[in-house]
Motif scaffolding. Structure first.
Motif, PDB file in Angstrom:
ATOM      1  N   LEU A   5       0.831  -1.200   0.000  1.00 10.64           N
ATOM      2  CA  LEU A   5       0.000   0.000   0.000  1.00 10.64           C
ATOM      3  C   LEU A   5       0.867   1.252   0.000  1.00 10.64           C
ATOM      4  N   SER A   6       0.405   2.305  -0.621  1.00  9.73           N
ATOM      5  CA  SER A   6       1.072   3.593  -0.519  1.00  9.73           C
ATOM      6  C   SER A   6       0.466   4.344   0.664  1.00  9.73           C
ATOM      7  N   VAL A   7       1.181   5.331   1.166  1.00  5.29           N
ATOM      8  CA  VAL A   7       0.658   6.147   2.263  1.00  5.29           C
ATOM      9  C   VAL A   7      -0.620   6.833   1.810  1.00  5.29           C
ATOM     10  N   LYS A   8      -0.630   7.316   0.580  1.00  5.19           N
ATOM     11  CA  LYS A   8      -1.824   7.985   0.046  1.00  5.19           C
ATOM     12  C   LYS A   8      -3.028   7.038   0.062  1.00  5.19           C
ATOM     13  N   HIS A   9      -2.829   5.797  -0.371  1.00  9.44           N
ATOM     14  CA  HIS A   9      -3.905   4.813  -0.376  1.00  9.44           C
ATOM     15  C   HIS A   9      -4.325   4.478   1.059  1.00  9.44           C
ATOM     16  N   ALA A  10      -3.365   4.378   1.956  1.00 11.42           N
ATOM     17  CA  ALA A  10      -3.670   4.087   3.358  1.00 11.42           C
ATOM     18  C   ALA A  10      -4.509   5.210   3.970  1.00 11.42           C
ATOM     19  N   LEU A  11      -4.181   6.453   3.642  1.00 16.61           N
ATOM     20  CA  LEU A  11      -4.962   7.585   4.154  1.00 16.61           C
ATOM     21  C   LEU A  11      -6.385   7.559   3.603  1.00 16.61           C
ATOM     22  N   GLN A  12      -6.542   7.102   2.366  1.00 15.23           N
ATOM     23  CA  GLN A  12      -7.878   6.984   1.790  1.00 15.23           C
ATOM     24  C   GLN A  12      -8.673   5.892   2.504  1.00 15.23           C
ATOM     25  N   LYS A  19     -12.361   7.138   9.929  1.00 13.30           N
ATOM     26  CA  LYS A  19     -11.342   7.519  10.913  1.00 13.30           C
ATOM     27  C   LYS A  19     -10.798   8.905  10.568  1.00 13.30           C
ATOM     28  N   LYS A  20     -10.434   9.624  11.580  1.00 15.28           N
ATOM     29  CA  LYS A  20      -9.931  10.980  11.441  1.00 15.28           C
ATOM     30  C   LYS A  20      -8.502  10.976  10.905  1.00 15.28           C
ATOM     31  N   HIS A  21      -8.213  11.895   9.984  1.00  9.46           N
ATOM     32  CA  HIS A  21      -6.857  12.076   9.460  1.00  9.46           C
ATOM     33  C   HIS A  21      -6.148  13.082  10.357  1.00  9.46           C
ATOM     34  N   THR A  22      -5.106  12.614  11.060  1.00 10.07           N
ATOM     35  CA  THR A  22      -4.322  13.506  11.920  1.00 10.07           C
ATOM     36  C   THR A  22      -2.870  13.486  11.466  1.00 10.07           C
TER      37      THR A  22
END
Length: 143
Positions: A5-12, A19-22
């Motif tokens: 997974l990419s970080v971008k995909h994980a954040l999505q 879940k909140k993006h912090t």
């Protein structure tokens, strides 16, 4: 990173799961992606403490478990402690494999063989719902 997974995909995935993006979560994900191996909550915590002295180990541990529950991370027990790594296959991928895990550095190697066909033969009439197969030892660098 291969199929990881990419970080971008994980954040999505984080967002899609409600879940909140912090900043802390994003920093954790970046650290895990860069590590590309199994790491302990303590290691993640110590790394993030360099930037924020107010971060508790409980917060890190709770977030790692949440990431695991929603499919961002894989987890395993090494030396009686939970370790986490970025999921090496994107959700929905049919790439099935198992891992060799170094007990010293936490690095992994994919094993593109699944012993379940052999095991299923030994369990006639049983319905296997899930399985986990990991091999532990020392990698070439740690041996």
């Amino acid at each position: 990173m291969g199929n990881q997974l990419s970080v971008k995909h994980a954040l999505q995935i984080l967002k899609d799961s409600g879940k909140k993006h912090t900043q802390t979560r994003e920093k954790m994900l970046h650290y895990l992606a860069q590590s590309n191996r199994y790491v302990s909550a303590k290691e993640v915590h110590l790394n993030l403490l360099k930037e924020s002295s107010r971060l508790s180990q409980d917060t890190v541990y709770r977030n790692l478990h949440e990431f695991s529950e929603i499919g961002i991370l894989e987890e395993t027990e090494l030396n009686s402690e939970m370790h986490f790594r970025f999921h090496c296959s994107a959700p929905g991928s049919d790439h099935h494999h198992h891992h060799f895990i170094c007990t010293v550095c936490g690095s992994t190697k994919e094993i593109n063989f699944c012993p379940m066909d052999l095991i299923q033969e030994q369990l006639p009439g049983c319905l296997i719902e899930d399985h986990r197969f990991e091999i532990f030892g020392k990698c070439e660098a740690c041996h």
